[in-house]
Design a protein around this motif. Structure first.
Motif, PDB file in Angstrom:
ATOM      1  N   UNK A   1       8.297  13.224   1.650  1.00 39.00           N
ATOM      2  CA  UNK A   1       7.779  12.079   0.917  1.00 39.00           C
ATOM      3  C   UNK A   1       6.322  11.755   1.189  1.00 39.00           C
ATOM      4  N   UNK A   2       5.703  12.436   2.166  1.00 42.18           N
ATOM      5  CA  UNK A   2       4.291  12.221   2.494  1.00 42.18           C
ATOM      6  C   UNK A   2       3.450  13.189   1.659  1.00 42.18           C
ATOM      7  N   UNK A   3       2.450  12.658   0.947  1.00 43.88           N
ATOM      8  CA  UNK A   3       1.700  13.465  -0.018  1.00 43.88           C
ATOM      9  C   UNK A   3       0.271  13.722   0.458  1.00 43.88           C
ATOM     10  N   UNK A   4      -0.037  15.016   0.579  1.00 44.48           N
ATOM     11  CA  UNK A   4      -1.359  15.459   1.028  1.00 44.48           C
ATOM     12  C   UNK A   4      -2.046  16.186  -0.127  1.00 44.48           C
ATOM     13  N   UNK A   5      -3.247  15.761  -0.481  1.00 48.82           N
ATOM     14  CA  UNK A   5      -4.027  16.437  -1.513  1.00 48.82           C
ATOM     15  C   UNK A   5      -5.097  17.268  -0.828  1.00 48.82           C
ATOM     16  N   UNK A   6      -5.095  18.571  -1.089  1.00 46.61           N
ATOM     17  CA  UNK A   6      -6.111  19.459  -0.520  1.00 46.61           C
ATOM     18  C   UNK A   6      -7.153  19.717  -1.595  1.00 46.61           C
ATOM     19  N   UNK A   7      -8.343  19.160  -1.386  1.00 48.65           N
ATOM     20  CA  UNK A   7      -9.479  19.224  -2.318  1.00 48.65           C
ATOM     21  C   UNK A   7      -9.195  18.419  -3.593  1.00 48.65           C
ATOM     22  N   UNK A   8     -10.273  17.968  -4.214  1.00 49.21           N
ATOM     23  CA  UNK A   8     -10.174  17.201  -5.456  1.00 49.21           C
ATOM     24  C   UNK A   8     -11.456  17.445  -6.235  1.00 49.21           C
ATOM     25  N   UNK A   9     -11.561  18.652  -6.814  1.00 48.29           N
ATOM     26  CA  UNK A   9     -12.803  19.096  -7.427  1.00 48.29           C
ATOM     27  C   UNK A   9     -12.879  18.803  -8.916  1.00 48.29           C
ATOM     28  N   UNK A  10     -14.107  18.778  -9.419  1.00 51.58           N
ATOM     29  CA  UNK A  10     -14.310  18.627 -10.854  1.00 51.58           C
ATOM     30  C   UNK A  10     -13.942  19.919 -11.571  1.00 51.58           C
ATOM     31  N   UNK A  11     -13.238  19.778 -12.662  1.00 52.60           N
ATOM     32  CA  UNK A  11     -12.859  20.905 -13.508  1.00 52.60           C
ATOM     33  C   UNK A  11     -13.851  20.968 -14.663  1.00 52.60           C
ATOM     34  N   UNK A  12     -14.736  21.966 -14.623  1.00 53.45           N
ATOM     35  CA  UNK A  12     -15.736  22.125 -15.672  1.00 53.45           C
ATOM     36  C   UNK A  12     -15.208  22.915 -16.856  1.00 53.45           C
ATOM     37  N   UNK A  13     -13.967  23.391 -16.770  1.00 51.13           N
ATOM     38  CA  UNK A  13     -13.441  24.260 -17.820  1.00 51.13           C
ATOM     39  C   UNK A  13     -12.441  23.547 -18.727  1.00 51.13           C
ATOM     40  N   UNK A  14     -12.334  22.218 -18.563  1.00 51.15           N
ATOM     41  CA  UNK A  14     -11.438  21.454 -19.425  1.00 51.15           C
ATOM     42  C   UNK A  14     -11.999  21.418 -20.841  1.00 51.15           C
ATOM     43  N   UNK A  15     -11.148  21.638 -21.818  1.00 51.19           N
ATOM     44  CA  UNK A  15     -11.592  21.703 -23.203  1.00 51.19           C
ATOM     45  C   UNK A  15     -12.120  20.368 -23.718  1.00 51.19           C
ATOM     46  N   UNK A  16     -11.625  19.264 -23.139  1.00 51.24           N
ATOM     47  CA  UNK A  16     -11.992  17.956 -23.669  1.00 51.24           C
ATOM     48  C   UNK A  16     -13.204  17.356 -22.973  1.00 51.24           C
ATOM     49  N   UNK A  17     -13.878  18.128 -22.150  1.00 50.23           N
ATOM     50  CA  UNK A  17     -15.077  17.637 -21.497  1.00 50.23           C
ATOM     51  C   UNK A  17     -14.802  17.019 -20.141  1.00 50.23           C
ATOM     52  N   UNK A  18     -15.881  16.628 -19.467  1.00 55.76           N
ATOM     53  CA  UNK A  18     -15.813  16.165 -18.094  1.00 55.76           C
ATOM     54  C   UNK A  18     -14.963  14.914 -17.948  1.00 55.76           C
ATOM     55  N   UNK A  19     -14.924  14.086 -18.996  1.00 57.33           N
ATOM     56  CA  UNK A  19     -14.211  12.814 -18.910  1.00 57.33           C
ATOM     57  C   UNK A  19     -12.716  13.004 -18.683  1.00 57.33           C
ATOM     58  N   UNK A  20     -12.167  14.115 -19.124  1.00 54.74           N
ATOM     59  CA  UNK A  20     -10.729  14.341 -18.983  1.00 54.74           C
ATOM     60  C   UNK A  20     -10.320  14.584 -17.532  1.00 54.74           C
ATOM     61  N   UNK A  21     -11.291  14.664 -16.612  1.00 54.94           N
ATOM     62  CA  UNK A  21     -10.965  14.806 -15.199  1.00 54.94           C
ATOM     63  C   UNK A  21     -10.270  13.567 -14.627  1.00 54.94           C
ATOM     64  N   UNK A  22     -10.337  12.442 -15.339  1.00 54.74           N
ATOM     65  CA  UNK A  22      -9.682  11.239 -14.821  1.00 54.74           C
ATOM     66  C   UNK A  22      -8.180  11.233 -15.111  1.00 54.74           C
ATOM     67  N   UNK A  23      -7.704  12.222 -15.854  1.00 51.86           N
ATOM     68  CA  UNK A  23      -6.271  12.302 -16.169  1.00 51.86           C
ATOM     69  C   UNK A  23      -5.537  13.093 -15.089  1.00 51.86           C
ATOM     70  N   UNK A  24      -5.275  12.445 -13.962  1.00 50.32           N
ATOM     71  CA  UNK A  24      -4.577  13.117 -12.871  1.00 50.32           C
ATOM     72  C   UNK A  24      -3.101  13.331 -13.224  1.00 50.32           C
TER      73      UNK A  24
END
Length: 464
Positions: free
Chosen positions: A23-46
């Motif tokens: 139940x303990x959640x560890x996130x390893x890295x949280x990088x920007x995805x430059x290859x998203x089709x909808x542009x940089x703004x879609x990075x906020x859709x976790x």
């Protein structure tokens, strides 16, 4: 224990992996995805609720690994971000620079396809406030010092070269009474790279999540960095009184280049040529390299003891303000100009190209990768005319490239990272952070050696 690959799956950017233990959640890295089709703004859709993440482990500062942390914080993450001290300092610089780039894109209008009207880009992904909130969450850990995250999870950061402070994250986990170990390589460096230490061998692990950027590809080994630079400078600036322009990323690549030039001039291999480093970010990040001088490699520390500052010499000038940057075009003696960005997409480098791309006595030396669609890619492709600052300009400058400054380990380095591990203990290798062709070449080589290997799809979950 569950592992979900949320980023850099069958692509290079956007590294983000979720490890769940009781139940303990560890996130390893949280990088920007430059290859998203909808542009940089879609990075906020976790693909998860940021509020549910308990802790983040950051392997290194590069934006494709750190660049979406402020969005995570903005959307509710309240835990610690664990990393090495240099990674914390460099990530702060890079994240602040990202905010500036967001605003620059906002100010630049773009034409709508219909009707020719101008529309501005969407709001920034995050603001300076969110970067500062992120920086407040950094908790720094030294290399090779076990850090207990909770009663069931212990983290050790292992130096891997690639960038100052870069680390592989090794987790020792008590999963319902059974001890399991998993390592995330981040990005693996290469041996004998200027300034940076060689990658350290990882301890035995049950599972490995490995980058695969240079799978199936090998770096040039016939010549040294010194030989290539001496030959290029001699031709561009001494035999012909011209100028050499080197596009270089501000953090990591620029420091390696400046140190290499310092050694060349200190040895008297070439007459001293004026060198301009035209990047405020490079100047600030160089201070971080000085701050953590004890983490540089033995060669750099030895140079410091006998010659002095690795990143300073008589014919070197760091340019801070834009006025001085523009004055470089009025410097008519032979010179070397080091400027960002490395792929020529924005930054002061575009001004230098604008004034020199049609100069027969100018050489442009690329020392890094240029993604498809970038101005750098078009120049390397040999386009006779390129578009710079709203003008089409013929290319008369000489274009050259070397891969010797790549800070990524090549196919052999990746293979050695795996082969140094205990084969009997290693149950599975997961390949991330690479284009499909590189991943498949690396997978094939690993499977030939008898390693169980998987190339995850984005969002795929594995019970370990």
């Amino acid at each position: 224990m569950k592992l979900t690959i949320h980023g850099a799956a069958r692509q290079v950017t956007g590294s983000m992996h979720l490890l769940e233990v009781a139940g303990y959640k560890i996130l390893i890295d949280c990088g920007l995805d430059y290859e998203k089709d909808r542009g940089i703004q879609s990075n906020e859709n976790f693909p998860f609720n940021p509020e549910d993440i308990d802790v983040v482990i950051l392997t290194h500062a590069h934006i494709d690994h750190s660049g979406n942390l402020p969005t995570l914080v903005r959307l509710g993450f309240e835990g610690q971000i664990l990393c090495t001290p240099p990674t914390a300092d460099l990530a702060e610089l890079l994240l602040m620079d990202s905010v500036s780039l967001f605003y620059q894109k906002m100010q630049k209008p773009r034409k709508h396809r219909r009707g020719g009207k101008h529309h501005h880009h969407a709001q920034p992904l995050y603001l300076q406030k969110h970067v500062m909130d992120t920086v407040d969450r950094f908790v720094t850990i030294g290399f090779n010092r076990p850090f207990r995250i909770n009663e069931n999870i212990e983290l050790t950061l292992i130096p891997v070269g690639h960038l100052l402070g870069a680390a592989a994250a090794v987790l020792k986990i008590n999963d319902n009474g059974e001890e399991k170990t998993i390592a995330f390589t981040g990005d693996i460096g290469r041996k004998n790279y200027p300034v940076l230490v060689d990658p350290q061998a990882l301890p035995p692990v049950d599972y490995l999540v490995s980058e695969s950027t240079y799978g199936g590809r090998h770096h040039t080994t016939e010549r040294t960095i010194e030989e290539v630079l001496v030959e290029t400078i001699d031709k561009a600036c001494i035999k012909e009184p011209g100028r050499l322009i080197i596009p270089a990323f501000s953090i990591g690549r620029t420091q390696a280049l400046v140190y290499s030039l310092n050694k060349i001039f200190s040895k008297g291999l070439l007459p001293r040529v004026k060198v301009f480093v035209d990047s405020p970010l490079a100047a600030r990040s160089t201070e971080t390299f000085r701050k953590y001088h004890n983490l540089l490699n033995e060669d750099a520390q030895s140079f410091y003891n006998f010659q002095g500052d690795e990143f300073e010499f008589d014919n070197l000038t760091y340019i801070e303000n834009l006025k001085d940057s523009r004055q470089i075009s009025n410097y008519f003696e032979p010179c070397i100009i080091i400027s960002s960005a490395g792929m020529l997409e924005g930054g002061r480098i575009q001004d230098h190209l604008f004034y020199n791309i049609q100069n027969y006595y100018c050489t442009i030396l690329f020392i890094g990768y240029c993604a498809k669609g970038t101005l750098g890619y078009r120049l390397l492709r040999g386009d006779p005319v390129v578009h710079i600052k709203d003008r089409d300009l013929a290319v008369y400058a000489t274009i050259k490239q070397t891969d010797l400054f790549s800070a990524h380990g090549d196919h052999n380095d990746l293979m050695n990272t795996v082969k140094q591990l205990d084969k009997e203990k290693l149950r599975e290798v997961f390949l991330v952070h690479g284009d499909p062709e590189s991943m498949e070449a690396f997978e094939e080589a690993l499977m030939e050696e008898g390693y169980a290997t998987t190339i995850p799809e984005k969002g795929q979950t594995y019970v370990l």
